[in-house]
Design a protein around this motif. Structure first.
Motif, PDB file in Angstrom:
ATOM      1  N   SER A 176       0.841  -1.194   0.000  1.00  0.00           N
ATOM      2  CA  SER A 176       0.000   0.000   0.000  1.00  0.00           C
ATOM      3  C   SER A 176       0.880   1.250   0.000  1.00  0.00           C
ATOM      4  N   THR A 177       0.514   2.228  -0.814  1.00  0.00           N
ATOM      5  CA  THR A 177       1.261   3.482  -0.875  1.00  0.00           C
ATOM      6  C   THR A 177       0.823   4.399   0.263  1.00  0.00           C
ATOM      7  N   PRO A 178       1.747   4.832   1.125  1.00  0.00           N
ATOM      8  CA  PRO A 178       1.368   5.705   2.241  1.00  0.00           C
ATOM      9  C   PRO A 178       0.859   7.066   1.763  1.00  0.00           C
ATOM     10  N   GLN A 179      -0.037   7.637   2.527  1.00  0.00           N
ATOM     11  CA  GLN A 179      -0.535   8.979   2.246  1.00  0.00           C
ATOM     12  C   GLN A 179       0.406  10.008   2.845  1.00  0.00           C
ATOM     13  N   ILE A 180       1.019  10.821   2.015  1.00  0.00           N
ATOM     14  CA  ILE A 180       1.903  11.882   2.490  1.00  0.00           C
ATOM     15  C   ILE A 180       1.088  12.891   3.285  1.00  0.00           C
ATOM     16  N   GLU A 181       1.599  13.293   4.452  1.00  0.00           N
ATOM     17  CA  GLU A 181       0.889  14.221   5.328  1.00  0.00           C
ATOM     18  C   GLU A 181       1.616  15.549   5.511  1.00  0.00           C
ATOM     19  N   ARG A 182       2.949  15.535   5.408  1.00  0.00           N
ATOM     20  CA  ARG A 182       3.743  16.750   5.585  1.00  0.00           C
ATOM     21  C   ARG A 182       4.922  16.716   4.620  1.00  0.00           C
ATOM     22  N   SER A 183       5.436  17.902   4.287  1.00  0.00           N
ATOM     23  CA  SER A 183       6.654  17.993   3.490  1.00  0.00           C
ATOM     24  C   SER A 183       7.475  19.183   3.974  1.00  0.00           C
ATOM     25  N   LEU A 190      13.963  17.538  -0.570  1.00  0.00           N
ATOM     26  CA  LEU A 190      12.566  17.662  -0.176  1.00  0.00           C
ATOM     27  C   LEU A 190      12.214  16.387   0.573  1.00  0.00           C
ATOM     28  N   LEU A 191      11.765  16.526   1.806  1.00  0.00           N
ATOM     29  CA  LEU A 191      11.398  15.372   2.619  1.00  0.00           C
ATOM     30  C   LEU A 191       9.882  15.296   2.744  1.00  0.00           C
ATOM     31  N   THR A 192       9.342  14.091   2.615  1.00  0.00           N
ATOM     32  CA  THR A 192       7.911  13.893   2.815  1.00  0.00           C
ATOM     33  C   THR A 192       7.707  12.907   3.960  1.00  0.00           C
ATOM     34  N   LEU A 193       6.685  13.193   4.747  1.00  0.00           N
ATOM     35  CA  LEU A 193       6.408  12.397   5.945  1.00  0.00           C
ATOM     36  C   LEU A 193       5.003  11.818   5.866  1.00  0.00           C
ATOM     37  N   SER A 194       4.899  10.533   6.164  1.00  0.00           N
ATOM     38  CA  SER A 194       3.603   9.873   6.318  1.00  0.00           C
ATOM     39  C   SER A 194       3.617   9.160   7.656  1.00  0.00           C
ATOM     40  N   SER A 195       2.553   8.464   7.976  1.00  0.00           N
ATOM     41  CA  SER A 195       2.518   7.717   9.231  1.00  0.00           C
ATOM     42  C   SER A 195       3.397   6.473   9.161  1.00  0.00           C
ATOM     43  N   GLN A 196       3.898   6.151   7.953  1.00  0.00           N
ATOM     44  CA  GLN A 196       4.643   4.911   7.785  1.00  0.00           C
ATOM     45  C   GLN A 196       6.111   5.092   7.396  1.00  0.00           C
ATOM     46  N   GLU A 197       6.461   6.274   6.858  1.00  0.00           N
ATOM     47  CA  GLU A 197       7.858   6.437   6.456  1.00  0.00           C
ATOM     48  C   GLU A 197       8.216   7.897   6.230  1.00  0.00           C
ATOM     49  N   LEU A 198       9.525   8.133   6.150  1.00  0.00           N
ATOM     50  CA  LEU A 198      10.099   9.423   5.766  1.00  0.00           C
ATOM     51  C   LEU A 198      10.862   9.187   4.471  1.00  0.00           C
ATOM     52  N   THR A 199      10.563   9.985   3.440  1.00  0.00           N
ATOM     53  CA  THR A 199      11.173   9.778   2.130  1.00  0.00           C
ATOM     54  C   THR A 199      11.850  11.051   1.668  1.00  0.00           C
ATOM     55  N   ALA A 200      13.041  10.901   1.092  1.00  0.00           N
ATOM     56  CA  ALA A 200      13.808  12.039   0.581  1.00  0.00           C
ATOM     57  C   ALA A 200      13.749  12.073  -0.937  1.00  0.00           C
ATOM     58  N   PHE A 201      13.529  13.273  -1.471  1.00  0.00           N
ATOM     59  CA  PHE A 201      13.557  13.519  -2.907  1.00  0.00           C
ATOM     60  C   PHE A 201      14.576  14.619  -3.186  1.00  0.00           C
ATOM     61  N   SER A 202      15.191  14.585  -4.346  1.00  0.00           N
ATOM     62  CA  SER A 202      16.061  15.679  -4.749  1.00  0.00           C
ATOM     63  C   SER A 202      15.212  16.923  -4.980  1.00  0.00           C
ATOM     64  N   LEU A 203      15.561  18.025  -4.346  1.00  0.00           N
ATOM     65  CA  LEU A 203      14.814  19.260  -4.538  1.00  0.00           C
ATOM     66  C   LEU A 203      14.951  19.756  -5.976  1.00  0.00           C
ATOM     67  N   ALA A 204      16.083  19.466  -6.595  1.00  0.00           N
ATOM     68  CA  ALA A 204      16.333  19.940  -7.962  1.00  0.00           C
ATOM     69  C   ALA A 204      15.552  19.156  -9.004  1.00  0.00           C
ATOM     70  N   THR A 205      15.441  17.833  -8.810  1.00  0.00           N
ATOM     71  CA  THR A 205      14.821  16.985  -9.835  1.00  0.00           C
ATOM     72  C   THR A 205      13.522  16.325  -9.386  1.00  0.00           C
ATOM     73  N   LEU A 206      13.266  16.313  -8.068  1.00  0.00           N
ATOM     74  CA  LEU A 206      12.122  15.647  -7.452  1.00  0.00           C
ATOM     75  C   LEU A 206      12.142  14.130  -7.681  1.00  0.00           C
ATOM     76  N   GLN A 207      13.325  13.595  -7.921  1.00  0.00           N
ATOM     77  CA  GLN A 207      13.487  12.152  -8.003  1.00  0.00           C
ATOM     78  C   GLN A 207      13.661  11.579  -6.601  1.00  0.00           C
ATOM     79  N   ARG A 208      13.026  10.434  -6.352  1.00  0.00           N
ATOM     80  CA  ARG A 208      13.129   9.799  -5.047  1.00  0.00           C
ATOM     81  C   ARG A 208      14.564   9.327  -4.809  1.00  0.00           C
ATOM     82  N   GLU A 209      15.089   9.608  -3.594  1.00  0.00           N
ATOM     83  CA  GLU A 209      16.462   9.243  -3.262  1.00  0.00           C
ATOM     84  C   GLU A 209      16.537   8.101  -2.252  1.00  0.00           C
ATOM     85  N   GLY A 210      15.596   8.028  -1.348  1.00  0.00           N
ATOM     86  CA  GLY A 210      15.620   6.967  -0.352  1.00  0.00           C
ATOM     87  C   GLY A 210      14.521   7.143   0.661  1.00  0.00           C
TER      88      GLY A 210
END
Length: 232
Positions: A176-183, A190-210
């Motif tokens: 299931s894909t978590p619902q992003i709640e904060r960024s 760019l970091l996004t936060l859900s109830s299940q994980e914290l994910t990092a994206f490149s601010l320049a490209t918006l590609q997921r990093e980890g």
């Protein structure tokens, strides 16, 4: 009244009756506020955010023929002349979409150095189901819609208008894909936060990093499952 924003000596108020105005209000005299101007619009903005001097971004809902919300929208208002506010740009975010920003302003991010707005976005489409006996079933909307997108949308917003840059999602957890709640922005990420994980994206490209997936939680032995229950 669906949203209010105060910027300096000007106030902005959105009301809604399908076609209703964005009001600009002169607050320079606290004892005698007055309406400067108004702009009639279909739908409504439930959150207003100042982008730069004279520009106001609204996040809300478009409205269908039956006066019901039909999908999220972003609208850019030119309020440089309070007596004559105008709609500078409009962007539909999808039929059946909604954003947490519409009822919780903490979910909204505007990163001024790159004119980037990020807001959670969910899109659900009703799935037809068969009901009733007979050789020709009657099709009605399902009571449980099917999700077609769960994540966030990134917008570039400036005096030239509103442009969708990307739609981003977190790593699936247990299918299931978590619902992003904060960024938020930290350094080049760019970091996004859900109830299940914290994910990092490149601010320049918006590609997921980890991603860092949070450990699953479980109740301790003997703990009550009722919220707020007192310990035994």
């Amino acid at each position: 009244i669906y949203s209010v924003r105060f910027v300096g000596q000007e106030g902005y108020v959105v009301t809604f009756r399908r076609v209703d105005p964005l009001y600009t209000i002169d607050l320079s005299s606290p004892t005698a506020p007055r309406v400067d101007g108004q702009l009639e619009l279909e739908g409504y903005s439930s959150y207003l955010h100042p982008i730069s001097e004279g520009l106001l971004l609204g996040i809300g809902q478009e409205v269908g023929p039956e006066n019901e919300p039909s999908g999220s929208q972003a609208e850019l208002f030119d309020v440089s002349n309070p007596a004559a506010p105008r709609l500078a740009a409009h962007l539909s975010l999808g039929a059946g979409s909604s954003s947490q920003v519409e009822y919780d302003h903490h979910a909204f991010l505007f990163w001024a150095p790159t004119a980037l707005a990020v807001l959670p976005l969910s899109i659900y489409q009703a799935t037809p189901v068969s009901t009733g006996p007979g050789p020709v079933p009657v099709l009605t909307p399902a009571t449980t819609p099917t999700s077609t997108f769960v994540g966030a949308v990134a917008l570039h917003v400036d005096s030239s208008g509103i442009t969708e840059v990307a739609r981003i999602t977190q790593e699936p957890v247990e299918g299931s894909t978590p619902q992003i709640e904060r960024s938020l922005v930290i350094g080049p990420d760019l970091l996004t936060l859900s109830s299940q994980e914290l994910t990092a994206f490149s601010l320049a490209t918006l590609q997921r990093e980890g991603s860092a997936v949070f450990p699953a939680t479980s109740s301790s032995p003997g703990a009550s499952s009722s919220p707020g229950a007192a310990p035994g």
